[in-house]
Design an enzyme around this catalytic site. Structure first.
Site, PDB file in Angstrom:
ATOM      1  N   SER A 141      50.804  37.174  41.595  1.00 31.84           N
ATOM      2  CA  SER A 141      51.984  37.478  42.419  1.00 31.84           C
ATOM      3  C   SER A 141      52.129  36.379  43.454  1.00 31.84           C
ATOM      4  O   SER A 141      51.135  35.738  43.828  1.00 31.84           O
ATOM      5  CB  SER A 141      51.795  38.820  43.122  1.00 31.84           C
ATOM      6  OG  SER A 141      52.789  39.010  44.116  1.00 31.84           O
ATOM      7  N   TYR A 154      46.599  44.380  48.227  1.00 30.60           N
ATOM      8  CA  TYR A 154      47.365  43.770  47.131  1.00 30.60           C
ATOM      9  C   TYR A 154      47.254  42.243  47.197  1.00 30.60           C
ATOM     10  O   TYR A 154      46.981  41.591  46.186  1.00 30.60           O
ATOM     11  CB  TYR A 154      48.826  44.224  47.231  1.00 30.60           C
ATOM     12  CG  TYR A 154      49.689  43.811  46.068  1.00 30.60           C
ATOM     13  CD1 TYR A 154      49.597  44.474  44.841  1.00 30.60           C
ATOM     14  CD2 TYR A 154      50.599  42.770  46.182  1.00 30.60           C
ATOM     15  CE1 TYR A 154      50.392  44.094  43.767  1.00 30.60           C
ATOM     16  CE2 TYR A 154      51.398  42.394  45.116  1.00 30.60           C
ATOM     17  CZ  TYR A 154      51.295  43.062  43.911  1.00 30.60           C
ATOM     18  OH  TYR A 154      52.081  42.688  42.840  1.00 30.60           O
TER      19      TYR A 154
HETATM   20  P1  NAP Z   1      55.310  48.655  36.706  1.00 30.48           P
HETATM   21  O1  NAP Z   1      56.728  48.708  36.269  1.00 30.48           O
HETATM   22  O2  NAP Z   1      54.798  49.693  37.642  1.00 30.48           O
HETATM   23  O3  NAP Z   1      54.392  48.593  35.400  1.00 30.48           O
HETATM   24  C1  NAP Z   1      52.995  48.607  35.477  1.00 30.48           C
HETATM   25  C2  NAP Z   1      52.455  49.410  34.310  1.00 30.48           C
HETATM   26  O4  NAP Z   1      51.036  49.387  34.384  1.00 30.48           O
HETATM   27  C3  NAP Z   1      52.887  50.895  34.382  1.00 30.48           C
HETATM   28  O5  NAP Z   1      53.164  51.401  33.103  1.00 30.48           O
HETATM   29  C4  NAP Z   1      51.657  51.545  34.992  1.00 30.48           C
HETATM   30  O6  NAP Z   1      51.567  52.934  34.714  1.00 30.48           O
HETATM   31  C5  NAP Z   1      50.558  50.751  34.306  1.00 30.48           C
HETATM   32  N1  NAP Z   1      49.280  50.876  34.981  1.00 30.48           N
HETATM   33  C6  NAP Z   1      49.052  50.896  36.321  1.00 30.48           C
HETATM   34  N2  NAP Z   1      47.750  51.065  36.552  1.00 30.48           N
HETATM   35  C7  NAP Z   1      47.136  51.159  35.345  1.00 30.48           C
HETATM   36  C8  NAP Z   1      45.795  51.380  34.947  1.00 30.48           C
HETATM   37  N3  NAP Z   1      44.819  51.550  35.829  1.00 30.48           N
HETATM   38  N4  NAP Z   1      45.521  51.404  33.629  1.00 30.48           N
HETATM   39  C9  NAP Z   1      46.496  51.267  32.711  1.00 30.48           C
HETATM   40  N5  NAP Z   1      47.792  51.087  33.030  1.00 30.48           N
HETATM   41  C10 NAP Z   1      48.100  51.035  34.339  1.00 30.48           C
HETATM   42  O7  NAP Z   1      55.000  47.274  37.437  1.00 30.48           O
HETATM   43  P2  NAP Z   1      55.530  45.791  37.144  1.00 30.48           P
HETATM   44  O8  NAP Z   1      56.432  45.434  38.237  1.00 30.48           O
HETATM   45  O9  NAP Z   1      55.953  45.645  35.737  1.00 30.48           O
HETATM   46  O10 NAP Z   1      54.171  44.985  37.410  1.00 30.48           O
HETATM   47  C11 NAP Z   1      53.408  44.387  36.385  1.00 30.48           C
HETATM   48  C12 NAP Z   1      52.488  43.357  37.022  1.00 30.48           C
HETATM   49  O11 NAP Z   1      53.279  42.372  37.696  1.00 30.48           O
HETATM   50  C13 NAP Z   1      51.566  43.943  38.094  1.00 30.48           C
HETATM   51  O12 NAP Z   1      50.301  43.330  38.020  1.00 30.48           O
HETATM   52  C14 NAP Z   1      52.250  43.554  39.395  1.00 30.48           C
HETATM   53  O13 NAP Z   1      51.345  43.472  40.474  1.00 30.48           O
HETATM   54  C15 NAP Z   1      52.826  42.210  39.015  1.00 30.48           C
HETATM   55  N6  NAP Z   1      53.920  41.784  39.866  1.00 30.48           N
HETATM   56  C16 NAP Z   1      55.088  42.491  39.916  1.00 30.48           C
HETATM   57  C17 NAP Z   1      56.119  42.042  40.743  1.00 30.48           C
HETATM   58  C18 NAP Z   1      57.436  42.772  40.845  1.00 30.48           C
HETATM   59  O14 NAP Z   1      58.257  42.365  41.704  1.00 30.48           O
HETATM   60  N7  NAP Z   1      57.714  43.772  40.005  1.00 30.48           N
HETATM   61  C19 NAP Z   1      55.939  40.900  41.526  1.00 30.48           C
HETATM   62  C20 NAP Z   1      54.731  40.237  41.456  1.00 30.48           C
HETATM   63  C21 NAP Z   1      53.737  40.666  40.628  1.00 30.48           C
HETATM   64  P3  NAP Z   1      52.133  53.968  35.840  1.00 30.48           P
HETATM   65  O15 NAP Z   1      53.557  53.570  36.101  1.00 30.48           O
HETATM   66  O16 NAP Z   1      51.992  55.303  35.182  1.00 30.48           O
HETATM   67  O17 NAP Z   1      51.255  53.781  37.031  1.00 30.48           O
END
Ligand code: NAP
Length: 249
Positions: A141, A154
Site C-alpha cells: 500500500s 496498517y
Molecule cells: P477487500 O475488498 O476487503 O478484499 C479483501 C478480501 O480478503 C475480502 O474478501 C476479505 O474477506 C478477505 N480477507 C480478509 N482477511 C482474510 C483472512 N484472514 N483470510 C482470508 N481472507 C481474508 O479489500 P481490497 O481493497 O480488495 O484489498 C486487497 C488488498 O489491497 C489488501 O491487502 C489491502 O490492504 C490492499 N490495499 C487496498 C487499497 C484500497 O484502496 N482498496 C489500497 C492499498 C492497499 P472479508 O471481506 O470477509 O473480510
C-alpha cells in the site's frame, strides 16, 4: 493470453482487488485457486469466473493460520499439479494511532497482512523451487511508503511487506522466482467503501490525487498480469506504486 498455462493462487480473491486480479489472470489464460475466508465472496468470484468459462477452484480459510495457508497451497497443487504464481493480496484495515491501538488489533492486522505473506510464501516456495521458476506478488500500500494518519498497525504491516519483498527478491530471484509488490493508492473496494461513500472524505482524497480520480481493481489487475507474466522476467524487488500520483507530490 499472457498467462497461458500458468497456475496462480490469489488470496483475498473473494472481493475487490483480489477478485479483479483473479479475473484478469483467467482472461489471460491462467487457472486460478481463489483463497478467501469469505464463503459468499469466494463463491461469487468462482461463479463469475466459471460463467466466463474460466478454470478456478475456491479454497476457504484464514491466511493468517498456518494450517489454512498450507491447505490453500495443497489444494492448488492437488487440482492443478503446480503453482507458478502466488499473489499475497488478502488484507484488513484497522484505524488508530499507536496509543489507540490495542494489542489484539495490532496482532490481528500484523497477522492477516504480514504473517500471511510469510505463511503462504513458505508453503508455496518449495514447489516453485522444485519447478525452478515462479512469481510472488505482494500487495502492499502507499501506506507502507509514507506516513498516513491514524493507521499505525496498517502502515507497519505494509511497510514490512515492502521490505520483505526486497529481501525475498534477493534470496529467490537467483533461483528463478521473481518477487515484486504493488503499492496501491485509493482503490474503490469494500475496504474503502466507508471513505468513498462520504462526500467530504472522498473529495479530500480525490483533490490530493493528480489524476483527480479513484482507482479501480482493474488498475491493479493489469499491473499484476504484467508482473506475473514472462514479460517482466527482468523485474524483481520492484515496488510499483499505482495511486494516480497521490504520493508524487
Ligand atoms: P477487500 O475488498 O476487503 O478484499 C479483501 C478480501 O480478503 C475480502 O474478501 C476479505 O474477506 C478477505 N480477507 C480478509 N482477511 C482474510 C483472512 N484472514 N483470510 C482470508 N481472507 C481474508 O479489500 P481490497 O481493497 O480488495 O484489498 C486487497 C488488498 O489491497 C489488501 O491487502 C489491502 O490492504 C490492499 N490495499 C487496498 C487499497 C484500497 O484502496 N482498496 C489500497 C492499498 C492497499 P472479508 O471481506 O470477509 O473480510
Amino acid at each position: 493470453m499472457r498467462l497461458q498455462g500458468k497456475v496462480a493462487l490469489v488470496t483475498g480473491a473473494g472481493s475487490g482487488i483480489g477478485r479483479g486480479i483473479a479475473e484478469a489472470f483467467v482472461r489471460e489464460g491462467a487457472s486460478v485457486a481463489l483463497a478467501d475466508w469469505s464463503e459468499p465472496g469466494g463463491k461469487e468470484s468462482l461463479a463469475q469466473i466459471e460463467a466466463a468459462h474460466g478454470t478456478a477452484i475456491l479454497v476457504l480459510g484464514d491466511v493468517s493460520h498456518a494450517q489454512d495457508a498450507q491447505r490453500m497451497v495443497d489444494a492448488c497443487i492437488e487440482r492443478f499439479g503446480r503453482i507458478d504464481i502466488l499473489v499475497n493480496n488478502a488484507g484488513i484495515l484497522r484505524s488508530g494511532a499507536l496509543h489507540e491501538t490495542d494489542e489484539q488489533t495490532w496482532d490481528l492486522v500484523l497477522d492477516v497482512n504480514l504473517k500471511s505473506v510469510y505463511l503462504l510464501s513458505h508453503a508455496a516456495l518449495p514447489h516453485m523451487l522444485g519447478q525452478g521458476k515462479g512469481r510472488i506478488l505482494n500487495i502492499a500500500s502507499v501506506a507502507g511508503l509514507q506516513g498516513f494518519e491514524k493507521l499505525a498497525a496498517y502502515c507497519a504491516s505494509k511497510g514490512a511487506i515492502v521490505e520483505l519483498t526486497r529481501n525475498m527478491a534477493v534470496d529467490y530471484s537467483p533461483l528463478g522466482i521473481n518477487v515484486n509488490c504493488i503499492a496501491p493508492g485509493l482503490i474503490a473496494t469494500a475496504m474503502t467503501a466507508g471513505i468513498l461513500e462520504q462526500e467530504a472524505s472522498r473529495e479530500a482524497f480525490v483533490s490530493q490525487t493528480p489524476t483527480h480520480s479513484v482507482g479501480q481493481p482493474e488498475d491493479i489487475a493489469s499491473a499484476a498480469v504484467y508482473l506475473c507474466s514472462d514479460e517482466s522476467d527482468f523485474v524483481t524487488g520492484e515496488v510499483l506504486v499505482i495511486d494516480g500520483g497521490l504520493t508524487v507530490r
